[in-house]
Write a protein that holds these residues in place. Sequence first.
Motif, PDB file in Angstrom:
ATOM      1  N   UNK A 109       0.866  -0.978  -0.040  1.00 37.57           N
ATOM      2  CA  UNK A 109      -0.063   0.108   0.159  1.00 37.57           C
ATOM      3  C   UNK A 109       0.830   1.163   0.156  1.00 37.57           C
ATOM      4  N   UNK A 110       0.481   2.296  -0.703  1.00 34.53           N
ATOM      5  CA  UNK A 110       1.552   3.232  -0.693  1.00 34.53           C
ATOM      6  C   UNK A 110       0.556   4.605  -1.436  1.00 34.53           C
ATOM      7  N   UNK A 111       1.072   5.562  -0.921  1.00 31.68           N
ATOM      8  CA  UNK A 111       0.533   6.982  -1.279  1.00 31.68           C
ATOM      9  C   UNK A 111       1.207   7.659  -2.751  1.00 31.68           C
ATOM     10  N   UNK A 112       0.142   8.168  -3.530  1.00 34.56           N
ATOM     11  CA  UNK A 112       0.891   8.301  -4.771  1.00 34.56           C
ATOM     12  C   UNK A 112       1.078   9.954  -4.896  1.00 34.56           C
ATOM     13  N   UNK A 113       0.973  10.842  -3.825  1.00 38.68           N
ATOM     14  CA  UNK A 113       1.232  12.361  -3.962  1.00 38.68           C
ATOM     15  C   UNK A 113       0.897  12.991  -5.178  1.00 38.68           C
ATOM     16  N   UNK A 114      -0.119  12.678  -5.556  1.00 37.81           N
ATOM     17  CA  UNK A 114      -0.456  13.698  -6.919  1.00 37.81           C
ATOM     18  C   UNK A 114      -0.327  13.082  -8.090  1.00 37.81           C
ATOM     19  N   UNK A 115       0.097  11.442  -8.130  1.00 37.82           N
ATOM     20  CA  UNK A 115       0.465  11.071  -9.335  1.00 37.82           C
ATOM     21  C   UNK A 115      -0.150   9.636  -9.602  1.00 37.82           C
ATOM     22  N   UNK A 116      -1.524   9.538  -8.913  1.00 40.00           N
ATOM     23  CA  UNK A 116      -1.938   8.137  -9.122  1.00 40.00           C
ATOM     24  C   UNK A 116      -2.046   7.654 -10.619  1.00 40.00           C
ATOM     25  N   UNK A 117      -2.469   8.509 -11.547  1.00 38.64           N
ATOM     26  CA  UNK A 117      -2.671   7.999 -12.992  1.00 38.64           C
ATOM     27  C   UNK A 117      -1.501   8.039 -13.761  1.00 38.64           C
ATOM     28  N   UNK A 118      -0.803   9.284 -13.769  1.00 33.96           N
ATOM     29  CA  UNK A 118       0.219   9.674 -14.598  1.00 33.96           C
ATOM     30  C   UNK A 118       1.725   8.772 -14.199  1.00 33.96           C
ATOM     31  N   UNK A 119       1.899   8.546 -12.882  1.00 31.62           N
ATOM     32  CA  UNK A 119       2.995   8.173 -12.656  1.00 31.62           C
ATOM     33  C   UNK A 119       2.979   6.575 -12.094  1.00 31.62           C
TER      34      UNK A 119
END
Length: 439
Positions: A109-119
């Motif tokens: 489980x991890x946080x995507x810090x604004x990049x869920x889709x692109x990164x």
Amino acid sequence: MKFMKWQSLLVVMIVLAGILSACGSSNQGNEKKPAENNGNKQATEQDSGKKVTISVATNVVGEQAKVLQAIADNFMKENPTIKVDFSAPGKDYENMMKIKMASNDLPDVFSTHGWAKLRYGQYLADLKDEAWVATLDEAIKPAVTDDAGKVYVLPMDQDKSGIVYNKDVLEKYNIAIPQTYAQLMEAAETITKESGGAVAPFHMGGSDNWPVGQYFDYFANPLYISAAQNQSAQLLDGSFDWSNWDQFAEMFADLHKKGYLNKDVLTAKYNDDAKALAEGKTAFLFYGAYAIEEAKKINPELHAGFMPIPSIVEGDTPTFVGGEKTTWGVSKDSKNIEAAKKFVAYFAKPENAQLVAVSNALPSGIKGTAVDAGDLSTYYEQYKDIRVLPYFDRVFLPNGMWDVMCKNGQDLISGGITVKQFSENMEKEYNRLRAAAVK
């Protein structure tokens, strides 16, 4: 006698080996049944009732990270067969995640810090079948879902960032809320002169790197994107003239040259920013309202406000930046994917989503979750019609440019590079990373 002892020992060892072999065969048989019954080819230890460990990593820092840790601790109490290995590495998070992506060894489980889709999109499991998806607030859905219906992450809150300020400092120096960048600089000059340098107009924890990037992510939109005539198309298609960055780099260098930044900008940390706000040693911070909550831990009597980002181009209006803030995604390759999904679902409970949103003083990502933002609720209502644009680097810069922007900002004010070199470095890395992304 010695021979007899060894003979007895040998018999015991043979018997134990037989017992262990039988136990092993029995366990293997039991472990196969759940997979056969539920059709899951990746049966986990949890299926056999054994304790499993899931790795959980977040970019969140400070008091907000403590809230996430506390909820994780409660999850473990309620789910004793799941151990959570919680990690909040702070400024090292992004580099850590790049290494893990390269080796395909991401946390469960991890946080995507604004990049869920692109990164991170290709690394994330689709969560569309989770019960909590039906409770997602409509405003945040575009940031965490796609046209095909994939749900990338659980958004526990919604980012709406601008500039926080110390109301007492502004009142003391008779400063009105700036609507334009020119007015913001006039305010900085007034505060610098009238305080004799005792109050820094802007405080920046530059040694943490990312606070430097905040400046560029905030003001790139009003400089290049938000006005009616803008350069968004050029930034997207690769034709942007990077000599235009000279102006932006010079604007940042001027903050340092004119004494508008704290003198220890290159050694101060993010926590020092909140402390300065709490103690009336600065007027403005380039953060969301969460910085006020941090400052109030130091000074509960703090009188702070929240404002949009001033416009730069004539005829334009102020804006906010926003999108996803605190998220949990699940690695599609997790060996304990059901346990990971259960962990995420626990955070989607209204009472837990509320704790996260309140810690950031932001609207919740879950419908029907009341968030009392205290005095900040007034500002959210006051500025409810102000445009919220995505963070500049998340849309207009290729993956990897955030670090480039932060580091070059540091180097600029330390005297390591010139304004022109900053622009040249941005162009070079922009082209390199765009080309790498195409491959």
